[in-house]
Design a protein around this motif. Structure first.
Motif, PDB file in Angstrom:
ATOM      1  N   PHE A 150       0.832  -1.203   0.000  1.00  0.00           N
ATOM      2  CA  PHE A 150       0.000   0.000   0.000  1.00  0.00           C
ATOM      3  C   PHE A 150       0.872   1.260   0.000  1.00  0.00           C
ATOM      4  O   PHE A 150       1.745   1.419   0.848  1.00  0.00           O
ATOM      5  N   LEU A 151       0.630   2.139  -0.959  1.00  0.00           N
ATOM      6  CA  LEU A 151       1.348   3.411  -1.056  1.00  0.00           C
ATOM      7  C   LEU A 151       0.367   4.578  -1.042  1.00  0.00           C
ATOM      8  O   LEU A 151      -0.779   4.453  -1.478  1.00  0.00           O
ATOM      9  N   ALA A 152       0.839   5.714  -0.537  1.00  0.00           N
ATOM     10  CA  ALA A 152       0.060   6.943  -0.542  1.00  0.00           C
ATOM     11  C   ALA A 152       0.885   8.046  -1.194  1.00  0.00           C
ATOM     12  O   ALA A 152       2.109   8.081  -1.063  1.00  0.00           O
ATOM     13  N   LYS A 153       0.218   8.946  -1.891  1.00  0.00           N
ATOM     14  CA  LYS A 153       0.910  10.046  -2.570  1.00  0.00           C
ATOM     15  C   LYS A 153       0.863  11.297  -1.707  1.00  0.00           C
ATOM     16  O   LYS A 153      -0.199  11.685  -1.209  1.00  0.00           O
ATOM     17  N   ARG A 154       2.028  11.932  -1.514  1.00  0.00           N
ATOM     18  CA  ARG A 154       2.098  13.133  -0.697  1.00  0.00           C
ATOM     19  C   ARG A 154       1.453  14.305  -1.435  1.00  0.00           C
ATOM     20  O   ARG A 154       1.662  14.479  -2.649  1.00  0.00           O
ATOM     21  N   PRO A 155       0.673  15.118  -0.729  1.00  0.00           N
ATOM     22  CA  PRO A 155       0.069  16.299  -1.356  1.00  0.00           C
ATOM     23  C   PRO A 155       1.148  17.215  -1.936  1.00  0.00           C
ATOM     24  O   PRO A 155       2.242  17.328  -1.379  1.00  0.00           O
ATOM     25  N   ASP A 156       0.828  17.867  -3.022  1.00  0.00           N
ATOM     26  CA  ASP A 156       1.808  18.713  -3.715  1.00  0.00           C
ATOM     27  C   ASP A 156       2.330  19.847  -2.852  1.00  0.00           C
ATOM     28  O   ASP A 156       3.462  20.316  -3.046  1.00  0.00           O
ATOM     29  N   ASP A 157       1.521  20.316  -1.875  1.00  0.00           N
ATOM     30  CA  ASP A 157       1.933  21.472  -1.078  1.00  0.00           C
ATOM     31  C   ASP A 157       2.736  21.091   0.165  1.00  0.00           C
ATOM     32  O   ASP A 157       3.101  21.948   0.957  1.00  0.00           O
ATOM     33  N   LYS A 158       3.026  19.777   0.354  1.00  0.00           N
ATOM     34  CA  LYS A 158       3.813  19.341   1.507  1.00  0.00           C
ATOM     35  C   LYS A 158       5.269  19.109   1.119  1.00  0.00           C
ATOM     36  O   LYS A 158       5.613  19.042  -0.065  1.00  0.00           O
ATOM     37  N   HIS A 159       6.132  18.993   2.157  1.00  0.00           N
ATOM     38  CA  HIS A 159       7.533  18.650   1.933  1.00  0.00           C
ATOM     39  C   HIS A 159       7.608  17.359   1.125  1.00  0.00           C
ATOM     40  O   HIS A 159       6.914  16.391   1.421  1.00  0.00           O
ATOM     41  N   GLN A 160       8.427  17.356   0.054  1.00  0.00           N
ATOM     42  CA  GLN A 160       8.553  16.203  -0.842  1.00  0.00           C
ATOM     43  C   GLN A 160       7.204  15.878  -1.501  1.00  0.00           C
ATOM     44  O   GLN A 160       6.887  14.723  -1.793  1.00  0.00           O
ATOM     45  N   GLY A 161       6.410  16.921  -1.754  1.00  0.00           N
ATOM     46  CA  GLY A 161       5.089  16.744  -2.341  1.00  0.00           C
ATOM     47  C   GLY A 161       5.129  16.105  -3.721  1.00  0.00           C
ATOM     48  O   GLY A 161       6.064  16.301  -4.490  1.00  0.00           O
ATOM     49  N   GLY A 162       4.080  15.329  -4.029  1.00  0.00           N
ATOM     50  CA  GLY A 162       3.974  14.682  -5.334  1.00  0.00           C
ATOM     51  C   GLY A 162       4.661  13.329  -5.411  1.00  0.00           C
ATOM     52  O   GLY A 162       4.521  12.621  -6.409  1.00  0.00           O
TER      53      GLY A 162
END
Length: 310
Positions: free
Chosen positions: A17-29
């Motif tokens: 299971f993987l989750a994608k970091r929001p673009d506006d967070k550190h290391q986003g995307g």
């Protein structure tokens, strides 16, 4: 340093299971293994259970420690306490609106991760038992002996170490073993020079400590997995500088092959592992019965010759 608890969640069918970091967070995307910050006074296990409930809606029933990673970005430092979730209830989904997905193990390498997650990825892909071949007089004997050990102990990776061979002889053995159907579904780690490994299009290479210390750039090796033999913190630091994917740390206990070599012992090994930001296999006098103790001090697992080769 930010303390983070992270989870490697397996659905039981080989998907992670993987989750994608929001673009506006550190290391986003970038994609990541889910988890979150450990609050003051909170244990890593409690924090992990809380975060996984809040983020992806599952209740954790059983976990085991996988790897601990101190990592320093240019703008922050994190300590990742990573667990393998071996039991949970509920259906994982993106409760906070984040993109999530189940990814087959053999596709994980195609996903972009934050740099601090790369050691987690390696720990997921690497086994916990690493076979090193003993010296054989013929390639047919090596194939037979390796197959027997693999079948007897459910091994998936093996290192072809045959110091008695010339480079030409070693290359011949590699090509012959690659053609052996009974070994086709096992990962072959080469133990030779970087130049020879590249010419053989090796996907995995294990460096001696001498070759490690002489290396100047990770890009010298064109394959996926680079490992190295380490016997000290200095060599471990060099392996990390070269962005190795794993190391063996030895000797932990006395060995038949090098009975007079001073041993590190379990306490020193534990202290070195605590400073490692990559998976570590313990080597030297290891037996199958040492696997759980190795994991208890933070090692990926054990490596050995006599542990599995008769």
């Amino acid at each position: 340093m930010i303390h983070v608890a992270a989870a490697v969640i397996d659905d039981g069918a080989g998907n992670i299971f993987l989750a994608k970091r929001p673009d506006d967070k550190h290391q986003g995307g970038l994609w990541e293994f889910p988890g979150g910050k450990v609050e003051p006074g909170e244990s890593s296990e409690v924090a992990l259970a809380r975060e996984l409930d809040e983020e992806i809606g599952i209740k954790v029933n059983q976990v085991e420690s996988l790897i601990q990673i101190p990592y320093h970005y240019s703008d922050k430092s994190v300590f990742l306490d990573v667990f393998r979730v071996t039991g949970f209830s509920g259906e994982a989904w993106g409760r906070e609106g984040q993109e999530v997905r189940w990814v087959p193990l053999n596709e994980l390498d195609s996903y972009p991760f934050p740099a601090a997650n790369k050691p987690i990825l390696n720990a997921v892909l690497l086994p916990d038992k690493l076979l090193i071949t003993k010296a054989y007089s013929s390639v047919s004997g090596c194939i037979s002996g390796t197959e027997s050990a693999i079948n007897a102990f459910s091994l998936t990776w093996f290192m072809l170490r045959q110091k008695q061979l010339s480079e030409e002889g070693y290359a011949h053995w590699v090509r012959t073993m690659r053609a052996a159907s009974q070994l086709n579904n096992r990962r072959l780690i080469l133990s030779c020079s970087v130049e020879l490994a590249n010419s053989l299009k090796g996907e995995a290479l294990h460096l001696t400590s001498q070759r490690l210390m002489a290396m100047s750039n990770r890009e010298e090796f064109s394959g996926r997995f680079l490992g190295a033999s380490c016997h000290s913190l200095e060599e471990l630091n060099k392996a990390q500088l070269m962005q190795c994917d794993y190391v063996t740390l030895s000797p932990i206990s006395p060995t038949k092959s090098h009975p007079s070599t001073p041993v590190l012992g379990w306490k020193a090994a534990s202290n070195i592992i605590a400073q490692a930001a990559l998976p570590v296999f313990l080597l030297g006098g290891m037996n199958q019965s040492d696997l759980m103790q190795a994991k208890s001090i933070g090692a990926q697992g054990i490596a050995g010759i006599n542990a599995w080769c008769s």
